[in-house]
Design a protein around this motif. Structure first.
Motif, PDB file in Angstrom:
ATOM      1  N   ALA A   1      -5.104   2.440   7.752  1.00  0.00           N
ATOM      2  CA  ALA A   1      -5.114   0.982   7.646  1.00  0.00           C
ATOM      3  C   ALA A   1      -6.204   0.481   8.581  1.00  0.00           C
ATOM      4  O   ALA A   1      -6.198   0.786   9.771  1.00  0.00           O
TER       5      ALA A   1
ATOM      6  N   CYS B   1       0.835  -1.202   0.000  1.00  0.00           N
ATOM      7  CA  CYS B   1       0.000   0.000   0.000  1.00  0.00           C
ATOM      8  C   CYS B   1       0.872   1.255   0.000  1.00  0.00           C
ATOM      9  O   CYS B   1       0.577   2.225  -0.683  1.00  0.00           O
ATOM     10  N   HIS B   2       1.956   1.219   0.750  1.00  0.00           N
ATOM     11  CA  HIS B   2       2.864   2.366   0.839  1.00  0.00           C
ATOM     12  C   HIS B   2       3.478   2.718  -0.514  1.00  0.00           C
ATOM     13  O   HIS B   2       3.577   3.888  -0.870  1.00  0.00           O
TER      14      HIS B   2
ATOM     15  N   HIS C   1      -4.027   4.590  -1.129  1.00  0.00           N
ATOM     16  CA  HIS C   1      -3.515   5.148   0.123  1.00  0.00           C
ATOM     17  C   HIS C   1      -4.220   4.554   1.331  1.00  0.00           C
ATOM     18  O   HIS C   1      -4.029   5.016   2.452  1.00  0.00           O
ATOM     19  N   TYR C   2      -5.056   3.544   1.099  1.00  0.00           N
ATOM     20  CA  TYR C   2      -5.833   2.939   2.171  1.00  0.00           C
ATOM     21  C   TYR C   2      -5.690   1.421   2.103  1.00  0.00           C
ATOM     22  O   TYR C   2      -5.673   0.835   1.020  1.00  0.00           O
TER      23      TYR C   2
ATOM     24  N   VAL D   1       0.534   5.897   3.578  1.00  0.00           N
ATOM     25  CA  VAL D   1      -0.698   5.164   3.846  1.00  0.00           C
ATOM     26  C   VAL D   1      -1.520   6.036   4.788  1.00  0.00           C
ATOM     27  O   VAL D   1      -1.103   6.304   5.909  1.00  0.00           O
TER      28      VAL D   1
END
Length: 115
Positions: A110, A61-62, A68-69, A107
């Motif tokens: 999360a 995700c990073h 971004h989630y 991110v």
């Protein structure tokens, strides 16, 4: 679960999200675009902690320019013949460190779901 996620607009193993990296073959379990960003959805099973799969999912995700989630589904309890693990509690603790001011990544959020 996959059927419900599809009805919410998620795609299975979306390709080409990591095309600008040498690791371009990376694929999330599911992906959904949202307003200039997106959500990566990952479901982990028995090797969540032992193989650091939670950290791999966070890293994906990073580095993903399209998300971004992170929605991360992990077992609440794993009982094996010789031990009992609580992956959900460990994942929440481990990923929480990335949201401390000195450790921020791109991110934005999360969400850890225990099953």
């Amino acid at each position: 679960m996959w059927t419900q996620a599809r009805t919410l607009g998620f795609e299975l193993e979306k390709k080409e999200l990591f095309g600008n990296y040498k690791t371009r073959a990376l694929r999330p379990d599911m992906y959904r675009p949202i307003d200039g960003s997106g959500i990566i959805l990952e479901v982990e099973r028995g090797k969540t902690i032992k193989n650091n799969m939670d950290l791999l999912d966070f890293w994906k995700c990073h580095i993903c320019h399209h998300a971004h989630y992170l929605f991360l589904f992990v077992p609440q309890l794993l009982e094996r013949s010789s031990e009992t693990e609580r992956p959900y509690e460990q994942v929440v603790r481990r990923l929480g460190a990335f949201f401390e001011p000195e450790n921020l990544t791109n991110v934005r959020a999360a969400f850890v779901f225990g099953y």
